[in-house]
Design a protein around this motif. Structure first.
Motif, PDB file in Angstrom:
ATOM      1  N   GLU A  54       0.869  -1.241   0.061  1.00  0.00           N
ATOM      2  CA  GLU A  54      -0.041  -0.049  -0.066  1.00  0.00           C
ATOM      3  C   GLU A  54       0.696   1.354  -0.061  1.00  0.00           C
ATOM      4  OE1 GLU A  54      -3.444   0.462   0.747  1.00  0.00           O
ATOM      5  OE2 GLU A  54      -3.882  -1.749   0.413  1.00  0.00           O
TER       6      GLU A  54
ATOM      7  N   THR B 192       2.928   2.862  -3.179  1.00  0.00           N
ATOM      8  CA  THR B 192       2.554   3.988  -4.454  1.00  0.00           C
ATOM      9  C   THR B 192       3.011   5.455  -3.888  1.00  0.00           C
ATOM     10  OG1 THR B 192       0.345   4.004  -3.013  1.00  0.00           O
ATOM     11  CG2 THR B 192       0.703   2.411  -4.490  1.00  0.00           C
ATOM     12  N   ARG B 193       3.362   5.635  -2.659  1.00  0.00           N
ATOM     13  CA  ARG B 193       3.665   6.773  -2.213  1.00  0.00           C
ATOM     14  C   ARG B 193       5.414   6.956  -1.995  1.00  0.00           C
ATOM     15  NH1 ARG B 193      -0.121   7.877  -4.524  1.00  0.00           N
ATOM     16  NH2 ARG B 193      -1.955   8.985  -3.636  1.00  0.00           N
TER      17      ARG B 193
ATOM     18  N   ARG C 151      -0.223  13.341  -0.249  1.00  0.00           N
ATOM     19  CA  ARG C 151      -1.837  13.213  -0.768  1.00  0.00           C
ATOM     20  C   ARG C 151      -1.964  14.348  -1.557  1.00  0.00           C
ATOM     21  NH1 ARG C 151      -6.111  12.794   3.530  1.00  0.00           N
ATOM     22  NH2 ARG C 151      -7.312  11.829   1.927  1.00  0.00           N
ATOM     23  N   THR C 152      -2.132  14.282  -3.056  1.00  0.00           N
ATOM     24  CA  THR C 152      -2.470  15.249  -3.812  1.00  0.00           C
ATOM     25  C   THR C 152      -3.980  15.685  -3.823  1.00  0.00           C
ATOM     26  OG1 THR C 152      -3.316  13.802  -5.685  1.00  0.00           O
ATOM     27  CG2 THR C 152      -0.806  14.307  -5.440  1.00  0.00           C
TER      28      THR C 152
ATOM     29  N   SER D  68      -6.173  15.594  -6.104  1.00  0.00           N
ATOM     30  CA  SER D  68      -7.049  14.527  -6.592  1.00  0.00           C
ATOM     31  C   SER D  68      -7.054  13.336  -5.935  1.00  0.00           C
ATOM     32  CB  SER D  68      -6.315  14.135  -8.054  1.00  0.00           C
ATOM     33  OG  SER D  68      -4.990  13.756  -8.133  1.00  0.00           O
ATOM     34  N   ASP D  69      -6.086  12.756  -5.292  1.00  0.00           N
ATOM     35  CA  ASP D  69      -6.145  11.684  -4.208  1.00  0.00           C
ATOM     36  C   ASP D  69      -7.078  12.048  -3.192  1.00  0.00           C
ATOM     37  OD1 ASP D  69      -3.938  10.457  -5.632  1.00  0.00           O
ATOM     38  OD2 ASP D  69      -2.343  11.436  -4.200  1.00  0.00           O
TER      39      ASP D  69
ATOM     40  N   ALA E 192     -10.486  11.744  -4.834  1.00  0.00           N
ATOM     41  CA  ALA E 192     -10.863  10.330  -5.191  1.00  0.00           C
ATOM     42  C   ALA E 192     -11.239   9.434  -4.011  1.00  0.00           C
ATOM     43  CB  ALA E 192      -9.882   9.695  -5.849  1.00  0.00           C
ATOM     44  N   GLY E 193     -10.483   9.645  -2.800  1.00  0.00           N
ATOM     45  CA  GLY E 193     -10.628   8.895  -1.642  1.00  0.00           C
ATOM     46  C   GLY E 193     -12.069   9.291  -1.029  1.00  0.00           C
TER      47      GLY E 193
ATOM     48  N   ARG F 192     -14.171  16.538  -0.783  1.00  0.00           N
ATOM     49  CA  ARG F 192     -12.768  16.721  -0.337  1.00  0.00           C
ATOM     50  C   ARG F 192     -12.692  16.786   1.232  1.00  0.00           C
ATOM     51  NH1 ARG F 192     -10.547  21.080  -1.687  1.00  0.00           N
ATOM     52  NH2 ARG F 192     -12.244  22.360  -2.691  1.00  0.00           N
TER      53      ARG F 192
ATOM     54  N   THR G 261     -12.089   9.739   5.960  1.00  0.00           N
ATOM     55  CA  THR G 261     -10.899   8.765   5.526  1.00  0.00           C
ATOM     56  C   THR G 261      -9.988   8.639   6.645  1.00  0.00           C
ATOM     57  OG1 THR G 261      -9.629  10.534   4.453  1.00  0.00           O
ATOM     58  CG2 THR G 261     -11.308   9.161   3.068  1.00  0.00           C
TER      59      THR G 261
END
Length: 398
Positions: free
Chosen positions: A42, A45-46, A262-263, A265-266, A269-270, A304, A312
């Motif tokens: 996980e 990815t970062r 965390r961008t 867009s991230d 999306a989350g 957001r 989240t």
């Protein structure tokens, strides 16, 4: 005493390796870095993820001489330097968390971007217990630790629920070098940083399992209170191997320590994924379709900030967040949103009886009229869902 040489595995991100921050993951005693595998996947990815093994564990050679935890911290820095050096974040479990505390208190602390102390403390147990364990392992081998470890490491029910993960950990214990394990025990017997953790200036998270017999919730609370500005997390139904029992939650906590990862867009999306999971696709689709040029920015803000930044967060599970949300909505008298979140609470696993208890509680703190209105809203939601169930059942019978 000499500084051991640690070995590990570096997993680069798929994109530009040089641009990704480095994250170091430390294991618990008697386990190898393999137990980090799911969480590492996980996190990779970062981050560039560097997992290391303790002396005589996994890839690392057995220890030839006694060592202290400060020596293990120095060995981690040497390993970091061997893969390019620079700044890094660190997350460690049990003795791995203690190594993280040593790193934060050493000159290397100036290089730390973030520190996650997982199922660990400024002192782990008493010296006599560690010395007794060292003697037992020297006499009978690490195989003698399997039964005790199976009881300490996992929450009740984890063994039958995830026998693959549990057996991976316990089988790995049999491969550990006995003398190196004993030397780790002796280092832990001499380890105590209780008087110094208030000096930690690194961005820190303290994570414990709610049924961890090694580090209690109260001990985790005390550690977090002693570290200025630290974040506190308690994982539900979790024992002493949080990274193995709750890898997704651990990955989320660690990633959250470095917000710049965390961008926008991230986050969006989350947030949209959680919003759909909690409120249902039908509601979100209606809200999205009904958006106008004037309200589109507001919908984006909700996704957001409410769903992407708050819902989240791993600090509370969704059941608890539903309970808090219902109480807040009733107190403020937001009846339309109350109905929406009664249904969401059911979707998040609260029973009708539990929802009724929450509303009863609000009668004391928010007032009887507010609770009365809330019960009316809940009754309408329950009736609508019952009617829908009856319709579905009738259609199935025909």
């Amino acid at each position: 005493m000499t500084t051991p040489i640690l070995r590990g595995t570096l997993t680069p991100v798929a994109a530009d390796v040089s641009a990704a921050p480095l994250l170091v993951l430390g294991p618990s005693l008697g386990t190898t870095s393999a137990l980090w595998e799911t969480a590492a996947a996980e996190l990779s990815t970062r981050f560039r993820v560097l997992r290391f093994d303790l002396p005589g564990h996994g890839l690392s050679a057995p220890a030839a001489e006694p060592f202290e935890l400060t020596d293990l911290a120095d060995a981690v820095v040497a390993l970091v330097d061997s893969v390019g050096g620079g700044r890094f974040s660190y997350a460690g479990v049990s003795i791995g968390g203690a190594i993280g505390i040593e790193l934060a208190l050493s000159p290397a602390g100036r290089r730390l971007d973030a520190l996650a102390i997982i199922c660990s403390n400024s002192q782990l147990g008493g010296p006599d217990g560690w010395l007794d364990r060292a003697a037992a392992v020297r006499a009978q081998g690490t195989a003698s630790m399997v039964t005790g470890s199976s009881q300490r490491w996992f929450a009740p029910g984890f063994l039958p629920r995830r026998p693959d993960r549990a057996s991976q950990a316990l089988d790995g214990l049999l491969t550990i070098d006995d003398e190196s394990y004993a030397k780790c025990c002796e280092a832990l017997a001499r380890y105590d940083r209780t008087s110094r953790v208030s000096e930690i200036g690194t961005r820190t998270a303290v994570v414990t399992g709610d049924v961890d017999p090694v580090v209690s919730i109260a001990e985790g609370d005390a550690l977090a209170a002693a570290i200025p500005g630290s974040r506190r997390y308690v994982l539900a139904d979790t024992g002493h191997q949080g990274h193995l029992e709750r890898p997704e939650d651990i990955a989320a906590i660690v990633a959250e320590l470095v917000p710049s990862l965390r961008t926008p867009s991230d986050i969006h999306a989350g947030g949209m994924a959680v919003r759909r999971a909690v409120l249902g696709d039908a509601h979100v689709d209606r809200a999205t379709a009904a958006a106008t040029p004037e309200t589109r920015d507001f919908q984006d803000l909700i996704t957001r900030y409410a769903w992407g930044d708050i819902w989240t967060r791993p600090g509370l599970d969704r059941r608890m967040r539903s309970a808090v949300t219902l109480s807040s909505l009733v107190t403020a008298g937001h009846w339309h949103e109350t109905g929406l979140h009664v249904e969401a609470a059911l979707r998040n696993g609260l029973s009708r009886a539990e929802i009724s208890e929450i509303l009863l509680q609000t009668a004391i703190y928010a007032g009887v009229p507010a609770a009365n209105s809330a019960f009316g809203v809940a009754r309408e939601v329950f009736a609508r869902l019952d009617a829908a169930d009856e319709t579905d059942q009738a259609q199935e019978e025909h």
